[in-house]
Write a protein that holds these residues in place. Structure first.
Motif, PDB file in Angstrom:
ATOM      1  N   PRO A 109       0.938  -1.210  -0.100  1.00  0.00           N
ATOM      2  CA  PRO A 109      -0.436  -0.219  -0.198  1.00  0.00           C
ATOM      3  C   PRO A 109       0.645   1.005  -0.268  1.00  0.00           C
ATOM      4  N   THR A 110       2.056   1.691   0.033  1.00  0.00           N
ATOM      5  CA  THR A 110       3.035   2.514   0.229  1.00  0.00           C
ATOM      6  C   THR A 110       3.957   2.865  -0.004  1.00  0.00           C
ATOM      7  N   GLY A 111       4.736   3.829  -0.212  1.00  0.00           N
ATOM      8  CA  GLY A 111       5.737   4.394  -0.785  1.00  0.00           C
ATOM      9  C   GLY A 111       6.351   3.465  -0.388  1.00  0.00           C
ATOM     10  N   THR A 112       7.193   2.894   1.095  1.00  0.00           N
ATOM     11  CA  THR A 112       8.096   2.328   1.520  1.00  0.00           C
ATOM     12  C   THR A 112       8.458   0.664   0.797  1.00  0.00           C
ATOM     13  N   ASN A 113       6.785   0.318   0.878  1.00  0.00           N
ATOM     14  CA  ASN A 113       6.707  -1.440  -0.120  1.00  0.00           C
ATOM     15  C   ASN A 113       7.013  -1.039  -1.513  1.00  0.00           C
ATOM     16  N   PHE A 138      16.096  10.223   1.205  1.00  0.00           N
ATOM     17  CA  PHE A 138      15.113   9.254   2.219  1.00  0.00           C
ATOM     18  C   PHE A 138      14.258   8.432   0.818  1.00  0.00           C
ATOM     19  N   HIS A 139      13.852   7.248   1.668  1.00  0.00           N
ATOM     20  CA  HIS A 139      13.054   6.557   1.091  1.00  0.00           C
ATOM     21  C   HIS A 139      12.557   5.585   1.411  1.00  0.00           C
ATOM     22  N   GLY A 140      12.124   6.060   2.843  1.00  0.00           N
ATOM     23  CA  GLY A 140      11.302   4.651   3.775  1.00  0.00           C
ATOM     24  C   GLY A 140      11.957   4.687   5.119  1.00  0.00           C
ATOM     25  N   ILE A 236      15.100   4.458  -9.803  1.00  0.00           N
ATOM     26  CA  ILE A 236      13.695   6.299  -9.144  1.00  0.00           C
ATOM     27  C   ILE A 236      13.047   6.607  -8.159  1.00  0.00           C
ATOM     28  N   ASP A 237      13.684   6.927  -7.720  1.00  0.00           N
ATOM     29  CA  ASP A 237      12.290   6.633  -6.942  1.00  0.00           C
ATOM     30  C   ASP A 237      11.495   7.920  -6.573  1.00  0.00           C
ATOM     31  N   ASP A 238      10.276   7.864  -6.980  1.00  0.00           N
ATOM     32  CA  ASP A 238       9.519   9.172  -7.972  1.00  0.00           C
ATOM     33  C   ASP A 238       7.989   8.974  -7.010  1.00  0.00           C
ATOM     34  N   VAL A 239       8.133   8.688  -5.641  1.00  0.00           N
ATOM     35  CA  VAL A 239       7.403   8.410  -5.040  1.00  0.00           C
ATOM     36  C   VAL A 239       6.485   9.794  -4.092  1.00  0.00           C
ATOM     37  N   GLN A 240       7.506  10.766  -3.919  1.00  0.00           N
ATOM     38  CA  GLN A 240       7.228  12.108  -3.588  1.00  0.00           C
ATOM     39  C   GLN A 240       7.545  13.005  -5.032  1.00  0.00           C
ATOM     40  N   ALA A 241       8.283  12.853  -6.138  1.00  0.00           N
ATOM     41  CA  ALA A 241       8.054  13.336  -6.830  1.00  0.00           C
ATOM     42  C   ALA A 241       7.022  13.447  -8.320  1.00  0.00           C
ATOM     43  N   SER A 265       4.060   6.227  -5.353  1.00  0.00           N
ATOM     44  CA  SER A 265       2.904   5.834  -4.776  1.00  0.00           C
ATOM     45  C   SER A 265       2.185   7.215  -4.131  1.00  0.00           C
ATOM     46  N   LYS A 266       2.049   7.476  -3.303  1.00  0.00           N
ATOM     47  CA  LYS A 266       1.209   8.541  -2.813  1.00  0.00           C
ATOM     48  C   LYS A 266       0.621   9.065  -3.313  1.00  0.00           C
ATOM     49  N   SER A 267       0.516  10.232  -4.974  1.00  0.00           N
ATOM     50  CA  SER A 267      -0.477  10.449  -5.375  1.00  0.00           C
ATOM     51  C   SER A 267      -0.708   9.285  -6.926  1.00  0.00           C
TER      52      SER A 267
END
Ligand code: PMP
Length: 416
Positions: A109-113, A138-140, A236-241, A265-267
């Motif tokens: 369910p989340t970015g860290t997953n 920051f990655h989780g 690439i961690d695009d969870v927030q960006a 994740s996020k949006s």
């Protein structure tokens, strides 16, 4: 009464709570409303989970309709029409127009997953264990994602040694004094350097939690080329960006790079629902069925709203063009404010931007003064010295102007 319970909660249970004392009851568009009816302009956007604002009417109606018609909510890996719809829409609206060929998986369910799945997959594909990540990353907060996170306070929270990862300097860590990747290439080529060849490098294009450091496109390109030369995977961690935060759907589009794995994740649900995806190149699909699973993979409600959000905002370039104009407005406004405070600098990119103040105290005061003026915003950075400005991408122009003015007034009040 409710407030008393929250006070007990904060002191006894929570390890983290926003400093905002209000109890938020309703939300619509760019605003949140407290129980006692006060209205707050939201420049926080659920830390990037609410890029399309709160309760977008069309997405809300879809959701209500889906539930009212007994649509399947929980389905693990079963096939559902809503999952089909999301996958088909993601392929058609996002991947195909960008000539991107990726497999989509639902890691949890989340970015860290999403990050955990990326790290595991990279290790399995390459047979190597070491992962490189960057200063202030920051990655989780789970053990794998925490091991590639830079913040030492958060890392200490693991309570055990976090192994198999090293931090290397993010773009401009040395204020432009060290040539970008010559040192890394040398270290990777040198069998006596003691650096294990990494399975992957994981990177944010803008460090959302780490102080809004934004990598230059040239730097990302060089990084990508170097990793390709050494057969090291680029995550690439695009969870927030991602999901439009920097002005394009993926935050790396302008760099013209093709990451091996992408975390989102996020949006991605379009509605603030817990949902994550991990994209990887088809040739990396080495997992056996069931090798990486979990109970809450995918989210049928999120599939419904996520698919429609992609169609609404990304099926042509009109939303992106409007967003570009708003990004320009915000950038000019913040630049102007930064110029009036000694030592303050503009940070970030797109709608993932902010101002770095000379110290955490000043940034905290600006955030507090903003709250007094009914504007919600967070701080970021290793010392919380950066105010983080993240309006919904759907914000109306006059609300954007209003928010910028509040930050200006708050800045004046805070710096006297
Ligand atoms: N990666 C990045 C870049 C993030 O910003 C975050 C959350 N702030 C995460 C991963 C972790 O996401 P989550 O909190 O949903 O687990």
């Amino acid at each position: 009464m409710a407030t008393d319970i929250f006070e007990t909660f904060e002191s006894q249970v929570r390890s983290y709570c926003m400093n905002w004392p209000a109890v938020f009851e309703k939300a619509s568009g760019s605003y949140q409303y407290t129980e006692d009816g006060s209205r707050y302009l939201d420049f926080f956007s659920g830390a990037g989970a609410l890029n399309y604002g709160h309760n977008h009417p069309e997405l809300r109606d879809l959701l209500v309709d889906y539930v009212a018609n007994d649509g399947v909510t929980h389905s693990l890996d079963m096939k559902t029409p809503s999952k089909r719809r999301f996958l088909e829409t993601f392929e058609r609206v996002i991947l195909e127009p960008r000539n991107m060929e990726y497999k989509v998986m639902f890691p949890g369910p989340t970015g860290t997953n999403s990050v955990e799945a990326a790290l595991k997959l990279a290790r399995k594909v390459t047979g190597r264990q070491h992962i490189l990540s960057f200063t202030n990353a920051f990655h989780g907060m789970t053990l794998g994602s925490l091991s590639v996170t830079g913040n030492s306070m958060k890392r200490r929270g693991a309570g055990i040694p976090l192994t198999n990862s090293s931090k290397i300097p993010y773009d401009d860590y040395f204020d432009g004094n060290i040539p970008d990747f010559i040192w890394l290439e040398k270290v990777l080529q040198d069998s006596g350097s003691g650096v294990d060849k990494p399975a992957a490098v994981i990177v944010e294009t803008v460090q959302g939690e780490g102080g809004l450091n934004a990598a230059r496109m040239e730097w990302l390109k060089e990084l990508s080329a170097l990793l390709r030369r050494h057969k090291i995977l680029l995550i690439i961690d695009d969870v927030q960006a991602g999901c439009g935060r920097t002005g394009t759907f993926f935050s790396f589009e302008e760099a013209g790079i093709t990451p091996d794995i992408i975390c989102m994740s996020k949006s991605i649900s379009g509605y603030g629902l817990p949902m994550a995806i991990t994209l990887f190149k088809p040739e990396l699909d080495v997992w056996e069925g069931g090798e990486h699973n979990g109970t809450f993979r995918g989210n049928n409600l999120g599939f419904i709203t996520g698919a429609r959000a992609l169609e609404l905002f990304w099926s042509d370039d009109s939303f992106q063009k409007q967003l570009a104009a708003k990004i320009e407005t915000l950038r000019e406004g913040l630049e102007d404010i930064a110029q009036h405070v000694k030592g303050a600098t503009l940070r970030g990119r797109g709608f993932l931007t902010g101002i770095c103040f000379p110290d955490a105290d000043t940034a905290g005061k600006v955030a507090a003064e903003s709250y007094k003026r009914n504007l919600l915003l967070e701080t970021s950075g290793p010392e919380d010295e950066v105010i983080k400005v993240m309006p919904p991408l759907t914000i109306e122009d006059d609300d954007l102007q209003k928010g910028i003015k509040v930050i200006e007034d708050a800045g004046l009040a805070a710096t006297g």
